[in-house]
Design a protein around this motif. Structure first.
Motif, PDB file in Angstrom:
ATOM      1  N   SER A 133       0.827  -1.199   0.000  1.00  0.00           N
ATOM      2  CA  SER A 133       0.000   0.000   0.000  1.00  0.00           C
ATOM      3  C   SER A 133       0.871   1.263   0.000  1.00  0.00           C
ATOM      4  CB  SER A 133      -0.913  -0.045   1.229  1.00  0.00           C
ATOM      5  OG  SER A 133      -1.628   1.148   1.377  1.00  0.00           O
ATOM      6  N   ASN A 134       1.925   1.263   0.811  1.00  0.00           N
ATOM      7  CA  ASN A 134       2.804   2.438   0.884  1.00  0.00           C
ATOM      8  C   ASN A 134       3.480   2.740  -0.447  1.00  0.00           C
ATOM      9  OD1 ASN A 134       2.420   3.150   3.582  1.00  0.00           O
ATOM     10  ND2 ASN A 134       3.950   1.688   4.313  1.00  0.00           N
ATOM     11  N   LEU A 135       3.776   1.693  -1.215  1.00  0.00           N
ATOM     12  CA  LEU A 135       4.495   1.891  -2.473  1.00  0.00           C
ATOM     13  C   LEU A 135       3.562   2.088  -3.670  1.00  0.00           C
ATOM     14  CD1 LEU A 135       6.842   1.029  -0.657  1.00  0.00           C
ATOM     15  CD2 LEU A 135       7.773  -0.232  -2.589  1.00  0.00           C
ATOM     16  N   ALA A 136       2.239   2.080  -3.378  1.00  0.00           N
ATOM     17  CA  ALA A 136       1.274   2.241  -4.474  1.00  0.00           C
ATOM     18  C   ALA A 136       1.403   3.612  -5.125  1.00  0.00           C
ATOM     19  CB  ALA A 136      -0.144   2.037  -3.943  1.00  0.00           C
TER      20      ALA A 136
END
Lengths: 475, 480
Positions: A308-311
């Motif tokens: 999610s953080n790297l989306a």
């Protein structure tokens, strides 16, 4: 004397500067060192050639600090050593960077790291690998491998790393330096490019315990920009540096001395435990029964949050964008396919899978339950002891490429450091000896949340009394 | 076949906080693109959200006004999906533990329906996304992130409405409550209130629900009603034709007055919700909730009852007046200084609301203060002006924003009710119109109208017609 400035610690330089040493001389010594060594070691993602002392003084006045490449520095490349963030210059400073600047630190550059902090070997950076100063054929550990290698090779005085599952402590151990992961919430994460938000913590990597205390004192504290930072006053860590562990209860968990651990590592750690005993500490056998599930839980929670953080790295707003995309979806797919390396893709896929409808309960939710169990293990253990002492890493530094194609073997190198992240505890790695082949071995000391002072006291006492040979890598 | 309609509504409400929900940026509408942004709402790497306490407080207010239970532990979740108006590619929202749940809104009886309780399933707090602009024939799209991070409250009903009219009535009452709380502009055209609908039909008497269709893109309450009316007919036609409906999302086309298929259920995305690790869950103190509950303003339903009881108004008038908090306030200020409340109600629900509606204005924009309206009504009672004159003065006062008292004074418009003065004029008119007087006396009673007209002409319409009639008749009789 002057040409050896790079060998000094921060607290030594403070004394020298008080006596008239110019900080520019320190920088000159470091630049000379970097010019000679860093093409071999690869600790830097970026060298700040225009670094200079700021007016205004402060706790770290004139002391060079290297910042890991996943911590935002205003106007400077901050890339997480990933192609996908190439050219990204944050318009703001991370809170820790702001505090460093306010206290007069000189930011000497950005440290190389495993791409997005995914790794234990510093082999996955888009800038190429960092090598271990003690043996250039070996990895320095990761993901803060650049920070640890630069401190070990005296290319910087101090460094900041980040630790999600051992990324400060494991490279500190493998490079023979001191690395502290503070309690979750002790240091603001604002401006740390997130890997796993519930596990990440910024911490110091230094040449000795005193410098670690000095640097933590600067970066620690509540930050209204980070809801997960905790509003507990920051103690004066310098006063905790007493050489005394009499009556301190040292817990030794039996689960940390089992299969897979290197014999020389085990022996060095056991010798270290005896050092504490000889110094008047009480050694207690304890049990952390859910330790064996920690790695599995970590490799679900970490990648889930990371996916999610790297989306946001999609080419739409900043960083790398694949050229000639046909449409929006094509831009997303090509940017991410070209921008991320193999390990980043592996973790994104793993995390996406674990959070998918139909799998969430079996993986993510279960991992959260394991996490709670591990926390409870520590809560119970700390009824019987004040610190827990273990090896930092099951093995000394391994060869470059040795585990690069075996992710599971790689993941196991964090087996002893992951539990502290899952439980939010502080943990330090300090040097506790060398293997016969001359590779450093690290000792991990963990304590209750916000008991960094206890850790510093134990680590400082050990450092002063353990009779560990003071060696420098031959470079 | 006869069908029963089942409707549930989802309202997205922009809260009118000064700053955004997770950062300090301004929420002001209509500013230069991307001028109201910071690392947090731009979703820049390393930035972190911090909850705006006012947005949370507004959420609690709404939840309490909608009779909801409040979650004891407040937690946020990430809803993951890729779209360029969502710079983090996840939205911070609430999933399995919404801010509030199990509430209700009672909708009043109206001409076509019955009073009814609409249950609220959940109310949750989340962040708004930005806006995409697609310049024509330029081959690219533009992103404006000013709206990103504006606090949104999602209010979801149970499928408790059985007609498009009930859906309309629910929205009207909901908007009225929200306006009372002053937590949102509730302006559908500016997008500060948005509504999606779920609708299905089933044969009357059938207990199993029919196939659910989601409707989007309605920009007015009327549009919601029309789209639902269209769907009721369309779905019935499909089923009557022996075909099956399938679950899908349809878009309302307000120009063509039809709905068009947008996507089917099979394409529905998996949002991979999980707890937002950047925001620490926090528990809500019961005493804090009670404090907010006690500070809630009087809400529409209570106000309607009070208007009926205290001012003796009809249920209809009370409903209309209390429907908008500003109208209700206007009425009450007027009622404080003027006794005839029915008259006030008539003037407000008539001329004043008609004007506000055509102008899209609010009572605050009205040039006529409640006190001026009261003064005008008192002048009618005293006979100083006629009702007809009052209407004209009011409309002029609204147009020119001049105080009605001043208009009357400037134009010398006050009604001539002074019998002595009127008698003089009547005598003049009688002496000048002997033929009409003769006609009247010979039995042509409509000659009276002509004479009254002449008197009005003489007084530029300011003569009190009742008094004129009385004096004139008396004078004509006396001369005989």
């Amino acid at each position: 004397m002057m040409e050896d400035l790079h060998l000094s610690t921060g607290h030594e330089l403070k004394v020298l500067m008080r006596d008239g040493l110019e900080s520019a001389k320190i920088l000159d010594a470091l630049y000379a060192r970097i010019d000679v060594l860093d093409s071999k070691i690869g600790a830097f993602a970026l060298v700040n050639r225009k670094a200079h002392r700021r007016p205004g003084g402060g706790t770290l006045d004139g002391i060079p600090v290297l910042v890991k490449d996943n911590i935002c520095v205003k106007g400077e490349d901050t890339t997480c050593s990933s192609k996908i963030l190439k050219g990204f210059k944050p318009p703001y400073d991370a809170t820790v960077v702001r505090r460093l600047k306010e206290e007069g630190a000189v930011l000497i550059g950005k440290a190389n790291m495993d791409e997005f902090a995914f790794g234990s070997s510093c082999e996955t950076s888009c800038y190429g690998p960092t090598r271990n100063p003690w043996d250039l054929e070996r990895i320095p550990g990761g993901s803060s491998g650049g920070s640890a290698a630069a401190v070990a090779s005296d290319e910087t005085i101090m460094a900041l790393g980040s630790d999600t599952g051992g990324s400060i402590r494991q490279p500190a151990a493998l490079c023979g330096v001191v690395g502290l992961k503070p309690t979750y919430g002790r240091v603001s994460r604002y401006g740390l490019i997130a890997f796993a938000s519930s596990l990440d913590q910024i911490g110091p990597i230094t040449k000795d315990v005193e410098d670690a205390a000095l640097l933590l004192g600067v970066i620690a504290g509540y930050d209204e920009m980070d809801s997960t930072s905790v509003d507990i006053p920051v103690p004066d860590y310098a006063t905790s540096l007493a050489s005394d562990v009499k009556g301190l209860r040292v817990g030794v968990p039996k689960e940390y001395f089992v299969k897979g651990i290197d014999r020389e590592v085990e022996a060095a750690v056991k010798r270290s435990i005896n050092v504490f005993k000889d110094l008047g500490a009480l050694v207690v056998d304890i049990s952390l029964p859910h330790t064996e599930y920690a790695v599995s839980a970590y490799y679900i929670i970490g990648p889930a949050e990371a996916s999610s953080n790297l989306a946001r790295f999609d080419g739409a707003h900043y960083g790398y964008r694949a050229p000639d995309a046909k449409n929006m979806l094509d831009m997303y797919v090509r940017t991410r396919s070209e921008g991320f390396g193999r390990e980043a893709k592996r973790r994104i896929l793993l995390g996406t899978y674990c959070l998918s409808s139909g799998y969430y309960d079996a993986y993510y939710l279960k991992a959260l339950k394991v996490r709670t169990k591990i926390k409870e293990d520590f809560d119970n253990a700390f009824k019987f002891c004040d610190i827990i002492v273990t090896p930092t890493s099951p093995t000394p530094a391994f060869r470059i490429g040795e585990k690069a194609n075996d992710p599971l073997a790689m993941y196991l190198s964090d087996i002893f450091t992951i539990p502290a992240n899952l439980a939010g505890l502080p943990g330090i790695s300090i040097p506790c000896g060398f293997t016969r082949s001359g590779l450093p071995i690290g000792l991990q000391i963990m304590a209750k949340p916000f008991a960094e002072e206890t850790i510093f006291r134990a680590a400082y006492t050990f450092e002063r009394n353990a009779d560990i040979e003071k060696r420098k890598p031959k470079l | 076949m006869n069908y029963e309609t089942v409707i549930g509504l989802e309202v997205h409400l922009q809260l009118n906080t000064v700053t955004k929900v997770f950062c300090g940026c301004s929420t002001k509408f209509g500013q230069k693109p991307n001028s109201q942004t910071c690392p947090v709402c731009l979703g820049l790497p390393g930035s972190l959200p911090v909850l705006n306490e006012t947005a949370f407080l507004f959420g609690i207010k709404v939840a309490l006004a909608l009779n909801c239970g409040i979650q004891s532990l407040i937690k946020f979740d990430r809803k993951n999906y890729y779209y360029p108006d969502l710079p983090k590619n996840y939205q911070i929202s609430q999933y399995d533990m919404p801010l509030a749940y199990n509430g209700f809104v009672d909708i009043p009886a109206n001409l076509t329906g019955l009073p009814k309780r609409i249950r609220i399933l959940r109310v949750h707090l989340e962040e708004d996304a930005g806006k995409l602009i697609h310049p024509e024939r330029e081959g690219h799209s533009l992103v404006d992130l000013n709206r990103t991070g504006i606090p949104l409250l999602e209010i979801v009903t149970e499928p408790d409405m059985n007609s498009p009219q009930e859906a309309y009535d629910y929205l009207t009452r909901l908007k009225s409550i929200l306006e009372y709380l002053k937590v949102s502009d509730c302006d559908m055209e500016k997008g500060s209130l948005r509504c999606d609908a779920n609708i299905s039909i089933r044969p009357s008497g059938e207990s199993k629900l029919g196939t659910k269709i989601e409707l989007k893109n309605m920009n007015t309450f009327k549009g919601v009603k029309s789209s639902l009316e269209y769907e009721v007919k369309r779905q019935a036609t499909v089923i009557d034709g022996g075909e099956k409906l399938f679950q899908e999302t349809r878009l309302w086309d307000a120009d063509k007055m039809i709905t068009l298929s947008m996507r089917s259920k099979e394409e529905a995305t998996d949002y991979r919700y999980f707890p937002e690790p950047d925001l620490v869950p926090f528990s809500v103190d019961k005493a804090f909730i009670e404090k907010i509950r006690q500070r809630l303003p009087e809400l529409p339903e209570a106000k309607i009852r009070r208007f009926m009881k205290d001012y003796g108004l009809s249920e209809y008038d009370s409903n209309v007046l209390a429907g908008q908090s500003e109208i209700a306030e206007y009425f009450e200020r007027c009622a404080q200084v003027y006794e005839n409340r029915k008259a006030i109600a008539n003037w407000i629900t008539g001329d004043i609301m008609a004007y506000l509606k055509t102008q899209g204005a609010s009572p605050a924009d009205l040039g006529v203060s409640p006190e001026s309206l009261a003064a005008l009504l008192k002048m009618i009672d005293k006979g100083a002006i006629s009702g007809k004159m009052a209407k004209e003065i009011l409309s002029e006062a609204i147009e020119t924003k001049m105080a009605p008292e001043k208009i009357i004074a400037d134009k010398g418009l006050s009604q001539i009710s002074d019998s002595g003065k009127l008698e003089e004029i009547v005598m003049q008119v009688i002496s000048k119109n002997e033929r009409s007087v003769k006609d009247y006396r010979s039995g042509k009673k409509n000659a009276l109208g002509y004479l009254v007209g002449q008197i009005m002409k003489e007084t530029k319409g300011a003569a009190n017609p009742e008094i004129v009639n009385r004096i004139l008749e008396k004078a004509l009789e006396a001369r005989q």
